[in-house]
Design a protein around this motif. Structure first.
Motif, PDB file in Angstrom:
ATOM      1  N   LEU A 136     -12.432   5.442  -8.699  1.00  0.00           N
ATOM      2  CA  LEU A 136     -11.246   5.473  -7.845  1.00  0.00           C
ATOM      3  C   LEU A 136     -10.304   4.322  -8.177  1.00  0.00           C
ATOM      4  O   LEU A 136      -9.083   4.500  -8.236  1.00  0.00           O
ATOM      5  N   LEU A 137     -10.854   3.136  -8.379  1.00  0.00           N
ATOM      6  CA  LEU A 137     -10.018   1.977  -8.682  1.00  0.00           C
ATOM      7  C   LEU A 137      -9.240   2.182  -9.977  1.00  0.00           C
ATOM      8  O   LEU A 137      -8.146   1.631 -10.154  1.00  0.00           O
ATOM      9  N   ARG A 138      -9.788   2.975 -10.874  1.00  0.00           N
ATOM     10  CA  ARG A 138      -9.140   3.189 -12.171  1.00  0.00           C
ATOM     11  C   ARG A 138      -8.192   4.382 -12.157  1.00  0.00           C
ATOM     12  O   ARG A 138      -7.103   4.318 -12.748  1.00  0.00           O
ATOM     13  N   TYR A 139      -8.584   5.472 -11.479  1.00  0.00           N
ATOM     14  CA  TYR A 139      -7.807   6.711 -11.593  1.00  0.00           C
ATOM     15  C   TYR A 139      -7.232   7.205 -10.260  1.00  0.00           C
ATOM     16  O   TYR A 139      -6.476   8.184 -10.255  1.00  0.00           O
ATOM     17  N   GLY A 140      -7.576   6.575  -9.137  1.00  0.00           N
ATOM     18  CA  GLY A 140      -7.139   7.071  -7.845  1.00  0.00           C
ATOM     19  C   GLY A 140      -5.654   6.871  -7.592  1.00  0.00           C
ATOM     20  O   GLY A 140      -4.982   6.062  -8.238  1.00  0.00           O
ATOM     21  N   LYS A 141      -5.132   7.627  -6.634  1.00  0.00           N
ATOM     22  CA  LYS A 141      -3.727   7.535  -6.242  1.00  0.00           C
ATOM     23  C   LYS A 141      -3.561   6.399  -5.240  1.00  0.00           C
ATOM     24  O   LYS A 141      -4.276   6.330  -4.244  1.00  0.00           O
ATOM     25  N   ARG A 142      -2.596   5.518  -5.484  1.00  0.00           N
ATOM     26  CA  ARG A 142      -2.340   4.375  -4.617  1.00  0.00           C
ATOM     27  C   ARG A 142      -1.308   4.723  -3.552  1.00  0.00           C
ATOM     28  O   ARG A 142      -0.238   5.247  -3.872  1.00  0.00           O
ATOM     29  N   VAL A 143      -1.662   4.421  -2.307  1.00  0.00           N
ATOM     30  CA  VAL A 143      -0.800   4.726  -1.167  1.00  0.00           C
ATOM     31  C   VAL A 143      -0.703   3.493  -0.285  1.00  0.00           C
ATOM     32  O   VAL A 143      -1.721   2.879   0.053  1.00  0.00           O
ATOM     33  N   GLU A 144       0.522   3.122   0.089  1.00  0.00           N
ATOM     34  CA  GLU A 144       0.724   1.977   0.976  1.00  0.00           C
ATOM     35  C   GLU A 144       0.505   2.395   2.431  1.00  0.00           C
ATOM     36  O   GLU A 144       0.966   3.453   2.856  1.00  0.00           O
ATOM     37  N   ALA A 145      -0.192   1.545   3.183  1.00  0.00           N
ATOM     38  CA  ALA A 145      -0.484   1.845   4.581  1.00  0.00           C
ATOM     39  C   ALA A 145      -0.219   0.613   5.434  1.00  0.00           C
ATOM     40  O   ALA A 145      -0.487  -0.518   5.030  1.00  0.00           O
ATOM     41  N   LYS A 146       0.302   0.856   6.640  1.00  0.00           N
ATOM     42  CA  LYS A 146       0.584  -0.228   7.575  1.00  0.00           C
ATOM     43  C   LYS A 146      -0.515  -0.292   8.628  1.00  0.00           C
ATOM     44  O   LYS A 146      -0.908   0.728   9.196  1.00  0.00           O
ATOM     45  N   ILE A 147      -1.018  -1.486   8.884  1.00  0.00           N
ATOM     46  CA  ILE A 147      -2.049  -1.677   9.906  1.00  0.00           C
ATOM     47  C   ILE A 147      -1.367  -1.708  11.273  1.00  0.00           C
ATOM     48  O   ILE A 147      -0.567  -2.598  11.556  1.00  0.00           O
ATOM     49  N   ILE A 148      -1.677  -0.728  12.120  1.00  0.00           N
ATOM     50  CA  ILE A 148      -1.085  -0.710  13.455  1.00  0.00           C
ATOM     51  C   ILE A 148      -2.099  -1.141  14.520  1.00  0.00           C
ATOM     52  O   ILE A 148      -1.728  -1.369  15.670  1.00  0.00           O
ATOM     53  N   GLU A 149      -3.353  -1.248  14.126  1.00  0.00           N
ATOM     54  CA  GLU A 149      -4.380  -1.741  15.052  1.00  0.00           C
ATOM     55  C   GLU A 149      -5.521  -2.330  14.248  1.00  0.00           C
ATOM     56  O   GLU A 149      -5.950  -1.743  13.251  1.00  0.00           O
ATOM     57  N   ALA A 150      -6.020  -3.490  14.657  1.00  0.00           N
ATOM     58  CA  ALA A 150      -7.131  -4.148  13.962  1.00  0.00           C
ATOM     59  C   ALA A 150      -8.056  -4.751  14.999  1.00  0.00           C
ATOM     60  O   ALA A 150      -7.650  -5.595  15.796  1.00  0.00           O
ATOM     61  N   LYS A 151      -9.299  -4.312  14.990  1.00  0.00           N
ATOM     62  CA  LYS A 151     -10.302  -4.830  15.910  1.00  0.00           C
ATOM     63  C   LYS A 151     -11.453  -5.436  15.119  1.00  0.00           C
ATOM     64  O   LYS A 151     -11.933  -4.836  14.154  1.00  0.00           O
ATOM     65  N   THR A 152     -11.879  -6.621  15.527  1.00  0.00           N
ATOM     66  CA  THR A 152     -13.003  -7.294  14.893  1.00  0.00           C
ATOM     67  C   THR A 152     -14.254  -7.077  15.729  1.00  0.00           C
ATOM     68  O   THR A 152     -14.221  -7.249  16.953  1.00  0.00           O
TER      69      THR A 152
END
Length: 310
Positions: free
Chosen positions: A65-81
């Motif tokens: 995937l790191l070599r051939y996958g499609k790259r898509v930008e995503a925005k973090i709208i929620e992050a829980k630890t």
């Protein structure tokens, strides 16, 4: 573990008698030995494949995937630890907003182990890069750009421990139970046969519940991801919504009859069956609901809010 190993042994050794071993057919005993070996070879072969699939094969797929996958930008709208943290990593649950392959806005949940939490890379409002298998053939199908993988060998050591234990039990049983008659002590009731049968029976029950039964009422991971990332969003008109009479955990299954128009202008009539919580029964009178469908297969559909829960 008790019902696989201890219970069959307790029953067998409390009822077995070795007084008639001389009259036991040697060929029958060898057949039982062959059945026992075949069962245990199957158990260890299947479990080894499952461990390999979740470790080295997954690591290999991520490298692909790191070599051939499609790259898509995503925005973090929620992050829980997570409350409980590993000493080396911060476990986080992210909700991302991004465009799918058809440029429709979607939400996607992702759990990650952050090896550098002090850098605050995965906070609300930040942008990250996802790498996606466009054909959805390489599990885990979606990963983070720059991810580093490491195989956990603990399951391999557990596998080897049980393999050594079963081999030792074969040796122990032969030495203590043969009384000079070879494998004639081996019968169908012996733990060397019953224990692997119990393993397969328990595995069958899990498969029946979580794959065949639950799989009918919820989207499985691959199909839901493909529909979410490759699907087209549209509004479907709800013609009817009726309970089917099936219940899961006392919650009814509802069949929705829908009509919707695809991107080419063709009208489709279709249905969706899903489990609806008792709290949502009052909302079944909706006239319209947003769905996703595959452009190449417009009959493959799902409600948008169901996909977002995946």
């Amino acid at each position: 573990m008790y019902f696989i190993f201890a219970h069959p042994a307790i029953i067998y050794y409390s009822t077995v008698s070795y007084s008639d071993l001389a009259n036991v057919n040697g060929k029958t005993s060898l057949i039982y030995l062959g059945i026992s070996l075949l069962l245990w070879i199957s158990v260890f072969g299947i479990t080894f494949y499952l461990i390999y699939k979740s470790s080295f094969l997954t690591q290999k797929n991520i490298a692909y995937l790191l070599r051939y996958g499609k790259r898509v930008e995503a925005k973090i709208i929620e992050a829980k630890t997570a409350v409980l943290q590993n000493k080396k990593f911060a476990h986080k649950k992210l909700v991302l907003e991004l465009k799918n392959f058809n440029r429709d806005t979607i939400l996607h949940s992702l759990e990650i182990n952050d090896s550098r939490p002090q850098e605050n890379r995965y906070e609300e409002g930040n942008w990250i890069t996802l790498i996606i298998d466009e054909n959805f053939k390489k599990a885990p199908y979606i990963t983070l750009d720059g991810i580093k993988t490491k195989v956990n060998y603990s399951l391999y050591f557990i596998w080897l421990f049980f393999l050594a234990a079963i081999i030792s039990y074969y040796v122990y049983s032969y030495k203590t139970e043969n009384f000079g008659y070879g494998w004639r002590f081996l019968s169908f009731e012996h733990p060397l046969i019953i224990s692997p049968l119990v393993i397969f029976f328990i595995g069958f029950i899990f498969w029946l519940i979580f794959v065949k039964l639950m799989g009918k009422f919820s989207f499985r991971n691959k199909s839901s991801l493909e529909l979410k990332f490759k699907g087209q969003k549209t509004i479907a008109k709800i013609i009817s919504a009726e309970q089917t009479g099936t219940y899961i955990n006392n919650q009814p299954q509802v069949k929705f009859e829908l009509t919707y128009t695809d991107i080419s202008g063709k009208i489709h009539h279709n249905s969706i069956k899903k489990i609806v919580s008792l709290m949502e029964i009052g909302n079944l009178q909706q006239k319209e609901k947003e769905i996703f469908y595959l452009i190449d297969d417009p009959n493959t559909i799902a409600f948008t809010d169901d996909l977002y829960e995946i």
